[in-house]
Design an enzyme around this catalytic site. Structure first.
Site, PDB file in Angstrom:
ATOM      1  CG  ASP A  49      -1.796   1.234   1.278  1.00 54.58           C
ATOM      2  OD1 ASP A  49      -2.890   1.156   0.690  1.00 54.58           O
ATOM      3  OD2 ASP A  49      -1.404   2.274   1.853  1.00 54.58           O
ATOM      4  CE1 TYR A  54       0.896   7.859   2.385  1.00 53.10           C
ATOM      5  CE2 TYR A  54       1.252   5.565   1.823  1.00 53.10           C
ATOM      6  CZ  TYR A  54       0.486   6.546   2.402  1.00 53.10           C
ATOM      7  OH  TYR A  54      -0.686   6.201   3.032  1.00 53.10           O
ATOM      8  CE  LYS A  79      -3.637   4.727   0.473  1.00 48.89           C
ATOM      9  NZ  LYS A  79      -2.240   4.605   0.875  1.00 48.89           N
ATOM     10  CG  HIS A 112      -4.484   9.788   0.274  1.00 48.40           C
ATOM     11  ND1 HIS A 112      -3.154   9.677  -0.039  1.00 48.40           N
ATOM     12  CD2 HIS A 112      -4.578   9.365   1.553  1.00 48.40           C
ATOM     13  CE1 HIS A 112      -2.484   9.202   0.998  1.00 48.40           C
ATOM     14  NE2 HIS A 112      -3.332   9.016   1.976  1.00 48.40           N
TER      15      HIS A 112
HETATM   16  P1  NDP Z   1       0.959   1.365  11.859  1.00 50.66           P
HETATM   17  O1  NDP Z   1      -0.225   1.397  12.759  1.00 50.66           O
HETATM   18  O2  NDP Z   1       1.093   0.296  10.848  1.00 50.66           O
HETATM   19  O3  NDP Z   1       2.243   1.416  12.788  1.00 50.66           O
HETATM   20  C1  NDP Z   1       3.531   1.536  12.277  1.00 50.66           C
HETATM   21  C2  NDP Z   1       4.471   1.799  13.468  1.00 50.66           C
HETATM   22  O4  NDP Z   1       4.464   0.661  14.310  1.00 50.66           O
HETATM   23  C3  NDP Z   1       5.888   2.036  13.021  1.00 50.66           C
HETATM   24  O5  NDP Z   1       6.460   2.961  13.924  1.00 50.66           O
HETATM   25  C4  NDP Z   1       6.533   0.656  13.191  1.00 50.66           C
HETATM   26  O6  NDP Z   1       7.916   0.797  13.470  1.00 50.66           O
HETATM   27  C5  NDP Z   1       5.771   0.097  14.374  1.00 50.66           C
HETATM   28  N1  NDP Z   1       5.608  -1.370  14.321  1.00 50.66           N
HETATM   29  C6  NDP Z   1       5.397  -2.144  13.235  1.00 50.66           C
HETATM   30  N2  NDP Z   1       5.270  -3.421  13.578  1.00 50.66           N
HETATM   31  C7  NDP Z   1       5.401  -3.483  14.917  1.00 50.66           C
HETATM   32  C8  NDP Z   1       5.375  -4.545  15.851  1.00 50.66           C
HETATM   33  N3  NDP Z   1       5.194  -5.805  15.455  1.00 50.66           N
HETATM   34  N4  NDP Z   1       5.562  -4.242  17.161  1.00 50.66           N
HETATM   35  C9  NDP Z   1       5.738  -2.960  17.556  1.00 50.66           C
HETATM   36  N5  NDP Z   1       5.790  -1.909  16.725  1.00 50.66           N
HETATM   37  C10 NDP Z   1       5.605  -2.163  15.398  1.00 50.66           C
HETATM   38  O7  NDP Z   1       1.022   2.848  11.189  1.00 50.66           O
HETATM   39  P2  NDP Z   1       0.880   3.518   9.784  1.00 50.66           P
HETATM   40  O8  NDP Z   1       0.339   4.871  10.091  1.00 50.66           O
HETATM   41  O9  NDP Z   1       2.112   3.416   8.996  1.00 50.66           O
HETATM   42  O10 NDP Z   1      -0.289   2.722   9.028  1.00 50.66           O
HETATM   43  C11 NDP Z   1      -0.069   1.607   8.189  1.00 50.66           C
HETATM   44  C12 NDP Z   1      -0.251   1.966   6.735  1.00 50.66           C
HETATM   45  O11 NDP Z   1      -1.550   2.476   6.479  1.00 50.66           O
HETATM   46  C13 NDP Z   1       0.656   3.120   6.240  1.00 50.66           C
HETATM   47  O12 NDP Z   1       2.000   2.725   6.102  1.00 50.66           O
HETATM   48  C14 NDP Z   1      -0.030   3.484   4.969  1.00 50.66           C
HETATM   49  O13 NDP Z   1       0.257   2.554   3.952  1.00 50.66           O
HETATM   50  C15 NDP Z   1      -1.501   3.400   5.390  1.00 50.66           C
HETATM   51  N6  NDP Z   1      -2.030   4.704   5.850  1.00 50.66           N
HETATM   52  C16 NDP Z   1      -3.009   5.284   5.080  1.00 50.66           C
HETATM   53  C17 NDP Z   1      -3.549   6.492   5.429  1.00 50.66           C
HETATM   54  C18 NDP Z   1      -4.620   7.074   4.591  1.00 50.66           C
HETATM   55  O14 NDP Z   1      -4.970   8.249   4.786  1.00 50.66           O
HETATM   56  N7  NDP Z   1      -5.181   6.333   3.652  1.00 50.66           N
HETATM   57  C19 NDP Z   1      -3.091   7.244   6.617  1.00 50.66           C
HETATM   58  C20 NDP Z   1      -2.081   6.535   7.387  1.00 50.66           C
HETATM   59  C21 NDP Z   1      -1.595   5.304   6.998  1.00 50.66           C
HETATM   60  P3  NDP Z   1       9.082   0.167  12.531  1.00 50.66           P
HETATM   61  O15 NDP Z   1       8.814   0.592  11.123  1.00 50.66           O
HETATM   62  O16 NDP Z   1      10.311   0.783  13.115  1.00 50.66           O
HETATM   63  O17 NDP Z   1       8.999  -1.313  12.729  1.00 50.66           O
END
Ligand code: NDP
Length: 275
Positions: A49, A54, A79, A112
């Site tokens: 995604d 991004y 998006k 988006h």
């Molecule tokens: P998430 O809820 O997926 O959380 C990501 C965070 O959690 C990062 O800091 C990551 O750190 C950490 N993390 C990942 N796996 C673990 C684990 N197993 N244990 C503990 N910590 C963990 O956040 P996002 O906001 O990135 O949401 C996911 C995706 O959704 C985005 O990447 C994007 O593709 C989409 N999105 C879409 C939006 C929209 O408006 N349509 C808005 C926001 C997000 P690390 O990378 O260091 O592991």
């Protein structure tokens, strides 16, 4: 039901979309995003995604070209950003995303955010792209029920997916029911609450099932029939987040997680954003 990382759900037009994908928001263009996408594909993920905003579509494109998995087995979402909404602007934005990704077609193209006065025209552009076969499915993101009703009232194609903020503190119950009733597949963004996993009830359940709090939350998504796209740049966490197909949360534990809802957003409210 999702029984393995290869499991997919059929959108209402028959296109099959994986239940689990990798989110790549905040990943840097270049080696960071390329390595993460490659790790995910090596771990069995098939869905990625991204979004124009991004600024990492080129890296996603490079990783999927080099990974050795045939394009047709992969599922790529991107998006159209807010500044590119409107009919012609959205068509141009699609073209640019497709070029940056370096693909013939995109699996899922989303609006988006519901930019007022513009999202209906943008939707017409997405319908046009869908009709011409360059996208396999079209949908929206951050749409409330009233935005969905507005789109559905004046268009030929009902969105196949609505990607929204969704996690234990924001379980979007009315929206989930509305989407289910209208065959719109709900997809969770920020499923891991952007890493805020210190909730005692989740830690307790993690101990009970010998899983991590992240795995408990992602499993809860699947059992609620919500597609989920956790983001991680760490190969260990990418693998951990996919290791959710070998256990089942009991009904009482699903209810415990459902009860954590506080309608709490970590991102913007779709009725009140200024970007
Ligand atoms: P998430 O809820 O997926 O959380 C990501 C965070 O959690 C990062 O800091 C990551 O750190 C950490 N993390 C990942 N796996 C673990 C684990 N197993 N244990 C503990 N910590 C963990 O956040 P996002 O906001 O990135 O949401 C996911 C995706 O959704 C985005 O990447 C994007 O593709 C989409 N999105 C879409 C939006 C929209 O408006 N349509 C808005 C926001 C997000 P690390 O990378 O260091 O592991």
């Amino acid at each position: 039901m999702a029984t393995s990382i290869a499991s997919r759900t059929a959108l209402y037009n028959g296109v099959e979309m994986p239940w689990l994908g990798l989110g790549v928001w905040k990943m840097n263009e270049g080696s960071e995003v390329e390595k993460a996408v490659r790790s995910a594909i090596d771990a069995g993920y098939r869905s990625i995604d991204t979004a124009a905003i991004y600024n990492n579509e080129e890296g996603v494109g490079k990783a999927i070209r080099d990974c050795g998995v045939p394009r047709e087995e992969l599922f790529i979402t991107t998006k159209v950003w807010n500044a590119d909404q409107g009919y012609n602007a959205a068509l141009n934005a699609f073209k640019a995303s497709r070029e940056r990704l370096g693909v013939e077609y995109i699996d899922l193209y989303l609006i988006h955010w519901p930019v007022k006065e513009k999202y209906k025209e943008t939707w017409k552009a997405l319908e046009k792209l869908y009709e011409s076969g360059v996208v396999r499915a079209i949908g929206v993101s951050n749409f409330h029920i009233h935005h969905l009703q507005d789109i559905m009232a004046g268009s030929n194609v009902v969105p196949m997916v609505n990607q929204v903020e969704y996690h234990p503190l924001l379980n979007q119950q009315p929206l989930r029911q509305f989407c289910e009733a209208n065959r719109i597949q709900l997809e969770a963004w920020s499923p891991l609450m952007q890493g805020r996993l210190n909730e005692p009830a989740l830690i307790e359940l993690a101990e009970k099932y010998s899983k991590s709090p992240a795995q408990i939350v992602l499993r809860w998504d699947l059992q609620n029939k919500v597609i989920t796209i956790p983001k991680s740049v760490s190969p260990e966490r990418i693998a951990e987040n996919a290791n959710i197909f070998d256990f089942v949360l009991a009904d009482e534990d699903m209810a415990k997680i459902n009860a954590l809802n506080q309608n709490q957003r970590f991102g913007a409210d779709p009725d009140n954003f200024n970007f």
